[in-house]
Design a protein around this motif. Structure first.
Motif, PDB file in Angstrom:
ATOM      1  N   ASN A   1      34.446  -1.615  28.506  1.00 16.91           N
ATOM      2  CA  ASN A   1      34.532  -0.202  28.861  1.00 16.91           C
ATOM      3  C   ASN A   1      35.687  -0.023  29.843  1.00 16.91           C
ATOM      4  O   ASN A   1      36.140  -0.995  30.469  1.00 16.91           O
ATOM      5  CB  ASN A   1      33.216   0.258  29.496  1.00 16.91           C
TER       6      ASN A   1
ATOM      7  N   ASP B   1      34.430   7.863  27.149  1.00 17.67           N
ATOM      8  CA  ASP B   1      34.562   9.175  26.515  1.00 17.67           C
ATOM      9  C   ASP B   1      33.557  10.171  27.083  1.00 17.67           C
ATOM     10  O   ASP B   1      33.864  11.369  27.209  1.00 17.67           O
ATOM     11  CB  ASP B   1      34.426   9.054  24.997  1.00 17.67           C
ATOM     12  N   ARG B   2      32.369   9.670  27.450  1.00 15.92           N
ATOM     13  CA  ARG B   2      31.383  10.556  28.090  1.00 15.92           C
ATOM     14  C   ARG B   2      31.856  10.983  29.466  1.00 15.92           C
ATOM     15  O   ARG B   2      31.614  12.112  29.915  1.00 15.92           O
ATOM     16  CB  ARG B   2      30.022   9.847  28.183  1.00 15.92           C
TER      17      ARG B   2
ATOM     18  N   VAL C   1      35.012  11.351  30.397  1.00 20.36           N
ATOM     19  CA  VAL C   1      36.052  12.364  30.189  1.00 20.36           C
ATOM     20  C   VAL C   1      35.423  13.713  29.852  1.00 20.36           C
ATOM     21  O   VAL C   1      35.806  14.750  30.404  1.00 20.36           O
ATOM     22  CB  VAL C   1      37.023  11.917  29.078  1.00 20.36           C
ATOM     23  N   ASP C   2      34.450  13.714  28.957  1.00 20.66           N
ATOM     24  CA  ASP C   2      33.794  14.967  28.578  1.00 20.66           C
ATOM     25  C   ASP C   2      33.158  15.655  29.776  1.00 20.66           C
ATOM     26  O   ASP C   2      33.165  16.885  29.890  1.00 20.66           O
ATOM     27  CB  ASP C   2      32.724  14.707  27.518  1.00 20.66           C
TER      28      ASP C   2
ATOM     29  N   ARG D   1      41.703  19.311  28.208  1.00 18.17           N
ATOM     30  CA  ARG D   1      42.575  18.166  27.960  1.00 18.17           C
ATOM     31  C   ARG D   1      44.026  18.612  27.875  1.00 18.17           C
ATOM     32  O   ARG D   1      44.365  19.581  27.202  1.00 18.17           O
ATOM     33  CB  ARG D   1      42.168  17.464  26.657  1.00 18.17           C
TER      34      ARG D   1
ATOM     35  N   SER E   1      47.304  10.983  29.161  1.00 16.11           N
ATOM     36  CA  SER E   1      45.906  10.587  28.973  1.00 16.11           C
ATOM     37  C   SER E   1      45.057  11.102  30.132  1.00 16.11           C
ATOM     38  O   SER E   1      45.547  11.259  31.259  1.00 16.11           O
ATOM     39  CB  SER E   1      45.801   9.064  28.876  1.00 16.11           C
TER      40      SER E   1
END
Length: 314
Positions: A171, A208-209, A211-212, A218, A223
């Motif tokens: 991760n 990804d969680r 970032v969400d 975005r 990035s």
């Protein structure tokens, strides 16, 4: 190829395997090959758990509210983080992030690795924490900011039966550097150590969680959360020597750049090896070579003058 030269090409999507899994897989290949050559039936020891079992256990833990607790930590940890690290670029950043990259490899001086280890032991820090502190100091000098973030990769094998399992566990997490107040080298390593310890305790949240949960909108030109990666690889590539054969492991160059800059360090028997992967639409090779030289010079200065303040180093 020649009659006595063979090539085995193994293609596996990264979404189902990570670096440590590759080492496990190649180790099992060597074991099975040796058994076959010796005329024995190839056998592997049964695993205490399969990948699906570990995933199920993780989902049960998340259902108990663990994910919400860890997301709350990350919201607090990264609150107010600048949107992007503004390093001096050789060309303007394109409006849409590109991934055209290249890589430069370089060996650090032979004495760097043992000195890093000794300094870390003195301060109760790991070699990664010392090496990261020097890299944060370098980015601080380049970007002229006191608050910055880099990403790093973690093995994320927290389940007790995950060591020998092939699958994707790794991760990414975000480590925030605090260089405010022009700290001494010792103070910076202590800050970095504290950051690493508290963040790695919450390494399970899928990136990804994260970032969400933390990025409202975005941007297309960089990035999210971090644009620079720094990793000290914690596993060694296995030997591919086989019974009656000499093996060599080749990893093809992808010529892509995951981020603006991604640094991988390998602590080998011959010392520290550095790989700097960079976005060719942002940086020239000469710039990256200079940055690599500056990193080693700054790291040496920190080891030579642990009570000096970061901004006073050469």
């Amino acid at each position: 190829q020649a009659d006595d030269v063979w090539t085995l090409c193994l293609v596996i999507d990264h979404m189902i395997i990570d670096g440590l899994s590759m080492a496990v897989l190649l180790g099992e290949f060597r074991l099975l090959y040796a058994q076959l050559v010796a005329g024995r039936t190839p056998v592997l020891e049964p695993l205490p758990a399969q990948y699906v079992d570990i995933v199920a256990a993780e989902q049960r833990r998340y259902s108990g509210g663990l994910l919400d607790q860890q997301l709350a930590f990350w919201r607090k940890e990264l609150d107010g983080l600048p949107a992007a690290l503004q390093l001096p670029l050789d060309r303007p950043r394109p409006p849409v992030q590109t991934f055209r990259g290249d890589r430069i490899l370089r060996a650090l001086a032979d004495d760097v690795s043992p000195r890093v280890r000794a300094f870390g032991r003195e301060l109760g820090a790991t070699p990664f924490m010392v090496l990261l502190s020097a890299f944060l100091a370098l980015l601080h000098r380049y970007a002229a900011v006191d608050d910055l973030a880099v990403g790093t990769a973690v093995l994320n094998r927290l389940h007790p039966d995950s060591a020998g399992v092939v699958g994707f566990f790794a991760n990414n997490i975000v480590l925030r550097g605090d260089l405010s107040g022009n700290p001494t080298v010792r103070e910076l390593v202590a800050r970095t150590r504290a950051t690493c310890l508290r963040c790695m305790e919450r390494q399970e949240v899928p990136f990804d969680r994260l970032v969400d949960a933390l990025v409202a909108s975005r941007e297309t030109d960089h990035s999210p959360l971090f644009q620079v990666m720094f990793v000290l690889q914690g596993w060694a590539r296995p030997s591919m020597d086989l019974p009656g054969a000499v093996g060599e492991l080749f990893v093809p160059e992808t010529r892509t750049a995951r981020y603006d800059l991604a640094v991988d360090l390998y602590d080998t028997d011959t010392g520290l090896q550095a790989s700097f992967e960079y976005n060719k639409d942002l940086f020239d090779a000469a710039t990256i070579l200079r940055l690599m030289t500056h990193y080693e010079r700054l790291l040496r200065q920190m080891l030579d003058h642990p009570d000096a303040r970061i901004d006073d180093l050469e």
